[in-house]
Design an enzyme around this catalytic site. Structure first.
Site, mmCIF file in Angstrom:
data_model
loop_
_atom_site.group_PDB
_atom_site.id
_atom_site.type_symbol
_atom_site.label_atom_id
_atom_site.label_comp_id
_atom_site.label_asym_id
_atom_site.label_seq_id
_atom_site.Cartn_x
_atom_site.Cartn_y
_atom_site.Cartn_z
ATOM 1 N N SER A 138 0.835 -1.203 0.000
ATOM 2 C CA SER A 138 0.000 0.000 0.000
ATOM 3 C C SER A 138 0.864 1.245 0.000
ATOM 4 O O SER A 138 1.980 1.241 0.540
ATOM 5 C CB SER A 138 -0.858 -0.026 1.266
ATOM 6 O OG SER A 138 -1.431 1.232 1.496
ATOM 7 N N TYR B 258 -1.371 -0.260 10.440
ATOM 8 C CA TYR B 258 -1.693 -0.890 9.148
ATOM 9 C C TYR B 258 -0.521 -0.741 8.183
ATOM 10 O O TYR B 258 -0.042 -1.718 7.604
ATOM 11 C CB TYR B 258 -2.964 -0.256 8.558
ATOM 12 C CG TYR B 258 -3.182 -0.614 7.110
ATOM 13 C CD1 TYR B 258 -3.557 -1.900 6.736
ATOM 14 C CD2 TYR B 258 -2.994 0.333 6.094
ATOM 15 C CE1 TYR B 258 -3.733 -2.236 5.393
ATOM 16 C CE2 TYR B 258 -3.173 0.007 4.760
ATOM 17 C CZ TYR B 258 -3.537 -1.272 4.415
ATOM 18 O OH TYR B 258 -3.706 -1.605 3.093
ATOM 19 N N LYS C 223 2.278 -3.524 6.424
ATOM 20 C CA LYS C 223 2.558 -3.658 4.985
ATOM 21 C C LYS C 223 4.065 -3.578 4.727
ATOM 22 O O LYS C 223 4.587 -4.263 3.851
ATOM 23 C CB LYS C 223 1.805 -2.583 4.191
ATOM 24 C CG LYS C 223 0.301 -2.796 4.183
ATOM 25 C CD LYS C 223 -0.077 -4.033 3.382
ATOM 26 C CE LYS C 223 -1.519 -4.412 3.503
ATOM 27 N NZ LYS C 223 -1.873 -5.650 2.802
HETATM 28 N N1 LIG Z 1 -8.915 -1.100 -1.051
HETATM 29 C C1 LIG Z 1 -7.856 -0.286 -1.075
HETATM 30 O O1 LIG Z 1 -7.991 0.909 -1.369
HETATM 31 C C2 LIG Z 1 -6.474 -0.817 -0.767
HETATM 32 C C3 LIG Z 1 -5.378 0.062 -0.859
HETATM 33 C C4 LIG Z 1 -4.095 -0.424 -0.590
HETATM 34 C C5 LIG Z 1 -3.920 -1.756 -0.269
HETATM 35 N N2 LIG Z 1 -4.999 -2.594 -0.179
HETATM 36 C C6 LIG Z 1 -4.765 -3.999 0.182
HETATM 37 O O2 LIG Z 1 -5.410 -4.821 -0.754
HETATM 38 C C7 LIG Z 1 -5.835 -6.037 -0.128
HETATM 39 C C8 LIG Z 1 -7.284 -6.317 -0.471
HETATM 40 O O3 LIG Z 1 -8.061 -5.190 -0.108
HETATM 41 P P1 LIG Z 1 -9.633 -5.117 -0.392
HETATM 42 O O4 LIG Z 1 -9.973 -3.678 -0.505
HETATM 43 O O5 LIG Z 1 -10.014 -6.043 -1.468
HETATM 44 O O6 LIG Z 1 -10.187 -5.634 1.022
HETATM 45 P P2 LIG Z 1 -11.375 -6.626 1.356
HETATM 46 O O7 LIG Z 1 -11.592 -6.551 2.826
HETATM 47 O O8 LIG Z 1 -12.531 -6.385 0.459
HETATM 48 O O9 LIG Z 1 -10.740 -8.042 0.978
HETATM 49 C C9 LIG Z 1 -9.935 -8.793 1.840
HETATM 50 C C10 LIG Z 1 -10.457 -10.223 1.793
HETATM 51 O O10 LIG Z 1 -9.602 -11.058 2.583
HETATM 52 C C11 LIG Z 1 -10.418 -11.928 3.359
HETATM 53 N N3 LIG Z 1 -9.628 -12.236 4.549
HETATM 54 C C12 LIG Z 1 -9.198 -11.363 5.497
HETATM 55 N N4 LIG Z 1 -8.461 -12.005 6.417
HETATM 56 C C13 LIG Z 1 -8.414 -13.304 6.033
HETATM 57 C C14 LIG Z 1 -7.777 -14.476 6.560
HETATM 58 N N5 LIG Z 1 -7.044 -14.414 7.679
HETATM 59 N N6 LIG Z 1 -7.916 -15.632 5.902
HETATM 60 C C15 LIG Z 1 -8.669 -15.723 4.754
HETATM 61 N N7 LIG Z 1 -9.277 -14.646 4.214
HETATM 62 C C16 LIG Z 1 -9.147 -13.456 4.846
HETATM 63 C C17 LIG Z 1 -11.682 -11.156 3.650
HETATM 64 O O11 LIG Z 1 -12.793 -12.005 3.898
HETATM 65 C C18 LIG Z 1 -11.865 -10.364 2.353
HETATM 66 O O12 LIG Z 1 -12.666 -11.057 1.417
HETATM 67 C C19 LIG Z 1 -5.527 -5.881 1.343
HETATM 68 O O13 LIG Z 1 -4.297 -6.515 1.610
HETATM 69 C C20 LIG Z 1 -5.386 -4.382 1.506
HETATM 70 O O14 LIG Z 1 -4.541 -4.038 2.577
HETATM 71 C C21 LIG Z 1 -6.270 -2.145 -0.415
#
Ligand SMILES: NC(=O)c1ccc[n+]([C@@H]2O[C@H](COP(=O)([O-])OP(=O)(O)OC[C@H]3O[C@@H](n4cnc5c(N)ncnc54)[C@H](O)[C@@H]3O)[C@@H](O)[C@H]2O)c1
Length: 320
Positions: free
Chosen positions: A118, A142, A146
């Site tokens: 991120s 957070y 990362k």
């Molecule tokens: N959305 C953003 O703007 C953004 C920005 C930077 C980084 N990220 C990173 O991208 C990744 C995905 O983000 P997202 O927005 O799709 O989030 P999200 O919460 O929609 O998706 C995460 C998924 O992981 C699953 N999950 C969480 N912990 C788990 C575990 N221990 N075992 C199995 N499944 C698990 C959840 O059920 C969920 O479906 C994350 O690592 C997040 O930090 C997201």
């Protein structure tokens, strides 16, 4: 054929990554415990193991049964504000989960990893556009998790033959189809939609920043462009010993006010945002240097803010 295990594949971004893999002729397999995800986001025919990544036995079985050749690791907790209240939970889930994953990958001989990082790793960048070699100064647990995740990938890459790419996402927005919207309320666009649903005025946190219109500047990236970057990263892993970190953004900043204006245009009515005090820890501006990803992965974004807002709005109205 290569088979990629997508951890968190029922999440907002994971669902788009699955579809991008399929479009590229790669086979996805999902592990997601549905703690934050939605089962319907995993397309029919894609195997979905409903387990936590900390469940090493389930992970190993999924890898063996489906002949997994690489992992795209998205499963994590992602709310920066919440992480300040719950640091142990964030380290346990994000860092502990990644250690479990890497242990199993090593034992099962899976040598390719694409890791969700991120822009939070930069904290408040001293310069924009921010380059990948800028100092990492995360400002919340957070972002710290990362950074540690990137270190784990790098250190395992040095210790054994793990080929890895870390993608530092900037502000992800939009939807690839109407059933794949972002249902969390952590990012600006869903926050505005939530306020409108509740009959509240959306808030602009601070309009006295040293930016042209006084509001914060961020780099918004369409989730479909981001998903396609994962395919390029997966290919780089497969092509040899990768050990790379890339920003994934458009390389262009948009202010909060500009985003509000685009939303007003898309929904056909002024969102009538009100100015609220600054939030602690919000950097005035962050946008990505994108030379590295363009040159090494031959990837660049092709979708603009209007597309992000209109696709997010369609998905949101369907959800209501
Ligand atoms: N959305 C953003 O703007 C953004 C920005 C930077 C980084 N990220 C990173 O991208 C990744 C995905 O983000 P997202 O927005 O799709 O989030 P999200 O919460 O929609 O998706 C995460 C998924 O992981 C699953 N999950 C969480 N912990 C788990 C575990 N221990 N075992 C199995 N499944 C698990 C959840 O059920 C969920 O479906 C994350 O690592 C997040 O930090 C997201």
């Amino acid at each position: 054929m290569s088979t990629w295990l997508v951890t968190g594949g029922a999440g907002y971004i994971g669902a788009h990554v699955i579809r991008a893999l399929q479009a590229a002729g790669m086979q996805p397999v999902v592990i997601d415990d549905l703690s934050h995800g939605l089962a319907h986001r995993v397309p029919e025919g894609v195997p979905h193991v409903r387990a936590r990544i900390q469940d090493r036995a389930a992970l190993a079985t999924a890898i063996r049964e489906h002949g997994v050749t690489g992992v795209i690791h998205l499963a994590a907790l992602k709310a920066a504000g919440e992480s300040v209240e719950k640091p142990l939970e964030y380290f346990t889930e994000n860092v502990g989960g990644m250690i479990d994953l890497l242990e199993v990958m090593k034992a099962e001989g899976v040598r390719n990893l694409v890791y969700s990082s991120s822009a939070a790793v930069y904290g408040t960048p001293a310069e924009n556009p921010v380059r990948e070699d800028a100092p990492l100064v995360p400002e919340n647990p957070y972002g710290e998790t990362k950074v540690v995740g990137e270190w784990l990938a790098r250190d395992c890459g040095a210790a054994w033959d793990l080929s890895w790419v870390a993608l530092r996402y900037f502000n992800v927005a939009g939807a690839g189809s109407d059933d794949l919207g972002d249902n969390s309320v952590n990012n600006l666009i869903p926050m505005v939609f939530a306020a409108l649903d509740e009959g509240r005025r959306p808030q602009i946190f601070g309009d006295d920043y040293p930016t042209p219109d006084g509001t914060c500047i961020r780099d918004y990236i369409h989730v479909v462009d981001l998903a396609e970057a994962h395919v390029a990263a997966a290919r780089l892993c497969e092509d040899g010993q990768a050990a790379d970190v890339f920003n994934v953004g458009r390389g262009q900043g948009s202010s909060v006010r500009e985003v509000m204006d685009v939303i007003s245009g898309v929904i056909g009515t002024d969102v009538n945002a009100e100015v609220a005090p600054r939030r602690p820890g919000d950097p005035p501006a962050t946008f990505a240097a994108t030379d590295a990803i363009r040159e090494r992965l031959d990837w660049s974004s092709s979708r603009g803010l209007e597309d992000m807002v209109s696709s997010a709005w369609r998905a949101h109205t369907l959800e209501r």
